[in-house]
Design a protein around this motif. Structure first.
Motif, PDB file in Angstrom:
ATOM      1  N   ASP A  95     -40.989  28.226 -47.933  1.00 36.07           N
ATOM      2  CA  ASP A  95     -41.713  28.283 -46.838  1.00 36.07           C
ATOM      3  C   ASP A  95     -42.965  29.101 -46.916  1.00 36.07           C
ATOM      4  O   ASP A  95     -42.668  30.130 -48.063  1.00 36.07           O
ATOM      5  CB  ASP A  95     -40.968  28.847 -45.493  1.00 36.07           C
ATOM      6  N   ASP A  96     -44.009  28.870 -46.370  1.00 40.58           N
ATOM      7  CA  ASP A  96     -45.071  29.904 -46.608  1.00 40.58           C
ATOM      8  C   ASP A  96     -45.215  30.153 -47.958  1.00 40.58           C
ATOM      9  O   ASP A  96     -45.705  31.277 -48.416  1.00 40.58           O
ATOM     10  CB  ASP A  96     -44.755  31.386 -45.875  1.00 40.58           C
ATOM     11  N   ASP A 151     -48.730  27.390 -47.301  1.00 41.72           N
ATOM     12  CA  ASP A 151     -48.861  28.163 -46.145  1.00 41.72           C
ATOM     13  C   ASP A 151     -50.247  27.691 -45.531  1.00 41.72           C
ATOM     14  O   ASP A 151     -51.195  27.427 -45.894  1.00 41.72           O
ATOM     15  CB  ASP A 151     -48.841  29.686 -46.272  1.00 41.72           C
ATOM     16  N   GLU A 172     -48.680  23.068 -44.237  1.00 43.17           N
ATOM     17  CA  GLU A 172     -48.574  23.320 -42.825  1.00 43.17           C
ATOM     18  C   GLU A 172     -49.838  23.428 -42.193  1.00 43.17           C
ATOM     19  O   GLU A 172     -50.697  23.842 -42.711  1.00 43.17           O
ATOM     20  CB  GLU A 172     -47.871  24.524 -42.908  1.00 43.17           C
TER      21      GLU A 172
HETATM   22 CA    CA Z   1     -44.669  28.317 -42.596  1.00 42.43          CA
END
Ligand code: CA
Ligand code: C2E
Ligand code: CA
Length: 721
Positions: free
Chosen positions: A620-621, A643, A676
Motif C-alpha cells: 500500500d502507499d 500512493d 489510488e
Molecule cells: Ca493507500
C-alpha cells in the motif's frame, strides 16, 4: 577531614612522620632509661670494688708485715738492736718487696729503734709519728689485755690499721707486734716491740690499682672536685675525713647507647620510609578506589552510549533545579523522541542504531550547549534549560527539530530520522513531576500532529489528552459490543474492462455521540492499545460476509504491522476465510512498506505462509516509505498500490516520470499495479496510458456500505438477466 586523611601529604608524609616520631621516642626513651639503669648499677659496683680494694689493702699490708714480724729472728734482732738486720728484713726489703713507703720499729716504751722512710716522704717523718701514735697506744692496750680478736689461721697476730692523714697525704698505717713464730721466745705482754708499716694512698697506689682493675684516671683528691668523676671516701676509724679515691667511672650503658643510637636513627629512618611506602600504597589504592567509585557514580548517572545524563540523574537535576529556583526565574524542559529510529535500527542493524543515537546525543549538545541533556533510553532524549522565556524555549525546541532533520552519516548509509519535541515551561510552583507530565503531553501532541515538529505545552492539551483517553475507552467499548464498527467497500476498476473488479475494505467507526470517525484518527489508537487485532478480525469477517454472495469478487483488506507480528496471524486469517467459505485466492492483504523492515522476521514468515495458502499481498502507499523494488522482490508480493501523492503530482505538474518508472519496474518484476485516489478523468486517462491495471477511482465511486455494495450486485444481476 576524611579528605585530608586520604590526602597524599598526610599518607606519605605526616602519618609516617608521626609514626616514626612516636616509635622513635618510645625506643629512645626506653634506651635512655635502660642504659641509665645500667650505668647506675655499674657505678655502684665500681664504688663497691674500690672500697673493697682499699680495705683489702689494709689487710694486705698487715699480712705483708707478718711475713717478717712473726719470726723468732725478728724478735732476737730487734731486742739486740741489730740495725743492719732490721734494715734488710723490716725496712728496705719491705719497701722493695711490698712497696711500703715507710717502716718504724718501736721499742717497748715506744721509742724508735729503727725507721725507714723513702726519700720522697722524709719530710713527713714527724707527721708520720703523730699519725701512728694513737694506733700504737691502742695496740699496746690490747696486747696488755691479751685481746686476740681477729687472729685466725691466716692472721697470726693482732694488729691495728687505719686510714690516716699524714700531713696533707692519705695513708694506710698498720702496726703489728714483733713476736715469735715458734713460741719459744717468751715476751712480756704489752712490752713487745712493734712494727709500723705505712703505705701512702696517693702517689703510685691509685695508678697501680687503676691499671690492675681498669679504672680510668684513678687518683686521690682531698675534696670532691667534679661530677665527672666517681668518688669513694676514705675515712679514719675515728671519723676523720681523709679524702677521696676518685676515677672516671666506666659507663657501659652509655657505650651501648652510643653504639645503638646510629642504628636507632637508621631504624627510625627505615620506619619512616616503610610507612611512607605503605602510605603510598594506601594512597594509590584509595585513589583507585575513589576513581572506581567515581566511575560507578558516573555509570549510575550517565548513559553509557552517549555520555549524557541518564533518567535518574536528569530527574535529580530537574528536581534540584526547580526547588532552588527563585520565584521570578523560569525553567523549561524538552522531551525529544526520534521519529523513525526503529526503521533505521531494523534496516541497518543495531550497531548503526547505536551510532545514530550517539550522533543524536552530540547534535543535541551542539544545539543546546547550556542545557542539561539526558537520554531516557531507546530513542528518547530530554533537556533541562534554566532561565528561559517561552519564546526561547520554543526556539530551542525548533532548533532541535531542525538539527534532527539533517541526515546522519552512518558510514555505510545516510539516514534521515527526524524528531518530535514536546516542550514545557515551569511557571509558578510547577514541580518536576508536573513539568515532566506536561512535556510528555506536548510530545504526544507533536507526534499526533504529524511528527517532525515541536509542540509547546498549553492547558488545552490536557483537554485533548482527556479526549484521547475517552476515545480509547470508547473504542474498547465499540469493539466489545461490535455495534459501532462498520466496514465500507471501495470498488476497484479494471482498466481493461472498465468494470469493477474488486473492492477494498475500509473500516469506519460510527460513534454514537461524535458520528462517523475516520480510520486515520482511530487506527493509531487501536495500534497503540493493542486493539488492532480485534479490529482487523472484525473487518475481515465483514469483508468475507460482504463478498460471499458475489460469485468471485476479490476483496482487499488493510493490515497493520502491529497485528501481523503475532504468530497466530496466518491461522486467524485462514480460519475466518474457511468459516465464510471464501477461497484464500479471493483475499488480498495490503501491507505498508514499514512492515517490510521488521527485524524479527515474523511478518515475512506470516506473509510467506499465507501466500503459500493462496492469499495475495499488495504494498500500500507504494513510494512513500523505505522500500525499494529489491526489497519488494525479497518479500514477495503480488501488487503495488501507487500512493495518491504521486497521482496528485501527476495532475499538478504533468510529470509522468516517477509513475512511469514505477510502472515499468513493477511490470518487469511481474507485479500488478493499482493507482489510488484517482479523482479526475485526466488522471484516469494518463494512468491508463501508462499501463496501470487497476484504478481506485473516487470519481467513479466513493466507498460504499455493505448494503450499497449488495444493491450494486442486485442491480448487476438484474441487468444481466
Ligand atoms: Ca493507500
Ligand atoms: P488506504 O489503505 O490508503 O486507503 C485508502 C484511503 O484513501 C481510504 O481512506 C479511501 O477512502 C481514500 N480514497 C480512495 N480513493 C480516494 C480518492 O480518489 N480521493 C481521496 N481523497 N481519497 C481516496 P480511509 O477509508 O479514510 O482510510 C484511511 C486509511 O486507514 C487507509 O488508507 C488505511 O491505511 C487505513 N485503514 C482503513 N481501514 C483499515 C482497516 O480495516 N485496517 C487497517 N489496518 N487500516 C485501515
Ligand atoms: Ca489500502
Amino acid at each position: 577531614m576524611g579528605g585530608f586523611i586520604r590526602s597524599k601529604l598526610f599518607l606519605l608524609g605526616l602519618l609516617p612522620l608521626i609514626i616514626s616520631v612516636v616509635v622513635g621516642s618510645l625506643v629512645l626513651a626506653s634506651l635512655y632509661w635502660s642504659t641509665g639503669q645500667m650505668d647506675m648499677v655499674a657505678a655502684q659496683r665500681q664504688r663497691d670494688l674500690v672500697s673493697l680494694i682499699v680495705s683489702n689493702m689494709r689487710t694486705e699490708i698487715a699480712h705483708d708485715q707478718e711475713s717478717a714480724t712473726v719470726w723468732d729472728d725478728a724478735v732476737t734482732n730487734t731486742s739486740e738492736r741489730n740495725l743492719e738486720w732490721l734494715e734488710i728484713n723490716l725496712g728496705k726489703w719491705m719497701h722493695s718487696y711490698f712497696m711500703h713507703d715507710a717502716a718504724f720499729v718501736l721499742a717497748a716504751d715506744n721509742s724508735e729503734i729503727y725507721h725507714f722512710i723513702t726519700e720522697e716522704h722524709s719530710a713527713n717523718r714527724d707527721n708520720l709519728r703523730r699519725a701512728y701514735a694513737p694506733l700504737v697506744t691502742h695496740l699496746r692496750q690490747r696486747l696488755l689485755a691479751g685481746d686476740t680478736t681477729g687472729v685466725t689461721d691466716r692472721v697470726l697476730s693482732i694488729g691495728e690499721s687505719d686510714f690516716a692523714a699524714v700531713g696533707s697525704r692519705p695513708a694506710i698505717i698498720s702496726i703489728k707486734p714483733i713476736i715469735s713464730d715458734t713460741g719459744e721466745l717468751e715476751q712480756q705482754e704489752g712490752k713487745e716491740n712493734l712494727h709500723v708499716a705505712v703505705r701512702f694512698l696517693d702517689g703510685t697506689f691509685p695508678g697501680i690499682i687503676g691499671g690492675q682493675y681498669q679504672f680510668e684516671d684513678m687518683h686521690f683528691t682531698r675534696g670532691i672536685d667534679d661530677i665527672e668523676h666517681a668518688h669513694v671516701p676514705l675515712m679514719s676509724s675515728n671519723g676523720e675525713m681523709i679524702g677521696y679515691m676518685c676515677w672516671k667511672p666506666f659507663h657501659p650503658g652509655s657505650i651501648v647507647k652510643n653504639a645503638t643510637l646510629p642504628a636507632l636513627a637508621a631504624g627510625i629512618f627505615f620506619i619512616f620510609g616503610a610507612t611512607s611506602a605503605l602510605g603510598s600504597v594506601l594512597f594509590r589504592r584509595s585513589e583507585r578506589l575513589s576513581a572506581s567509585r567515581a566511575e560507578l557514580h558516573r555509570m549510575a548517572h550517565h548513559d553509557v552510549l552517549t555520555g549524557l545524563a541518564n533518567r535518574v540523574s536528569f530527574n535529580e537535576t530537574l528536581e534540584k533545579g526547580l526547588n532552588t529556583a527563585l520565584p521570578e526565574s523560569v525553567h523549561g524542559v524538552l522531551f525529544i523522541d526520534l521519529d523513525r529510529f526503529k526503521a533505521v535500527n531494523d534496516t541497518f542493524g543495531h550497531p548503526a542504531g547505536d551510532r545514530l543515537i550517539t550522533m543524536v546525543g552530540e547534535r543535541l549538545q551542539e544545539v543546546l550547549p547550556h542545557a542539561v541533556t539526558a537520554r531516557f533510553g531507546g530513542d528518547e532524549f530530554t533537556a533541562f534549560l534554566k532561565n528561559v522565556t517561552g519564546p526561547m524555549l520554543a526556539e530551542a525546541a525548533d532548533g532541535v527539530v531542525h538539527a534532527m532533520q539533517r541526515p546522519f552519516d552512518l558510514g555505510s548509509a545516510m539516514a534521515t530520522v527526524g524528531a518530535s519535541v514536546g516542550a514545557a515551561l515551569a511557571t509558578g510552583e510547577t514541580d518536576a513531576t508536573e513539568l515532566t507530565r506536561q512535556a510528555d503531553i506536548a510530545l504526544f501532541h507533536a507526534k499526533a500532529a504529524g511528527r517532525n515538529r515541536y509542540a509547546l505545552y498549553g492547558d488545552h492539551m490536557d483537554e485533548l489528552l482527556r479526549a484521547r483517553r475517552e476515545l480509547e475507552s470508547d473504542l474498547r467499548h465499540a469493539l466489545d459490543t461490535r455495534t459501532q464498527i462498520e466496514t465500507h467497500f471501495q470498488p476497484v476498476y479494471s482498466v481493461a474492462s472498465g468494470k469493477m473488479c474488486s473492492v477494498e475494505a475500509l473500516v469506519r467507526w460510527r460513534h454514537p455521540a461524535r458520528g462517523l470517525i475516520d480510520p486515520d484518527v482511530f487506527i493509531p489508537v487501536a495500534e497503540e492499545t493493542g486493539l488492532i487485532s480485534t479490529l482487523g478480525s472484525i473487518v475481515l469477517e465483514d469483508a468475507c460476509a460482504a463478498i460471499a454472495p458475489w460469485a468471485n469478487l476479490p476483496v482487499a483488506v488493510n493490515a497493520s504491522p502491529a497485528e501481523m507480528k503475532k504468530e497466530s496471524y496466518p491461522l486467524k486469517i485462514l480460519s475466518i476465510l474457511a468459516r465464510h467459505n471464501i477461497l484464500p485466492e479471493r483475499l488480498e492483504i495490503e501491507i505498508t512498506e514499514g512492515l517490510l523492515l521488521d527485524s524479527t522476521g515474523q511478518c515475512q514468515k506470516s506473509i510467506a505462509a499465507l501466500r503459500k495458502a493462496g492469499v495475495r499481498f499488495a504494498i500500500d502507499d507504494f513510494g512513500t516509505g523505505y522500500s525499494s523494488f529489491g526489497r519488494v522482490q525479497d518479500i514477495g508480493v503480488d501488487r503495488i498500490k501507487i500512493d495518491k501523492v504521486f497521482v496528485d503530482e501527476l495532475a499538478r505538474s504533468g510529470n509522468r516520470g516517477i509513475i512511469a518508472g514505477m510502472i515499468s519496474m513493477a511490470r518487469a518484476k511481474g507485479l500488478e499495479i493499482t493507482a489510488e485516489g484517482v479523482e479526475t478523468a485526466e488522471q484516469r486517462e494518463i494512468l491508463t496510458a501508462l499501463g496501470c491495471d487497476h484504478l481506485q477511482v473516487f470519481l467513479l465511486s466513493r466507498p460504499l456500505t455493505a448494503d450499497q455494495l449488495d444493491a450494486l450486485r442486485s442491480k448487476r444481476e438484474s441487468a444481466a438477466s
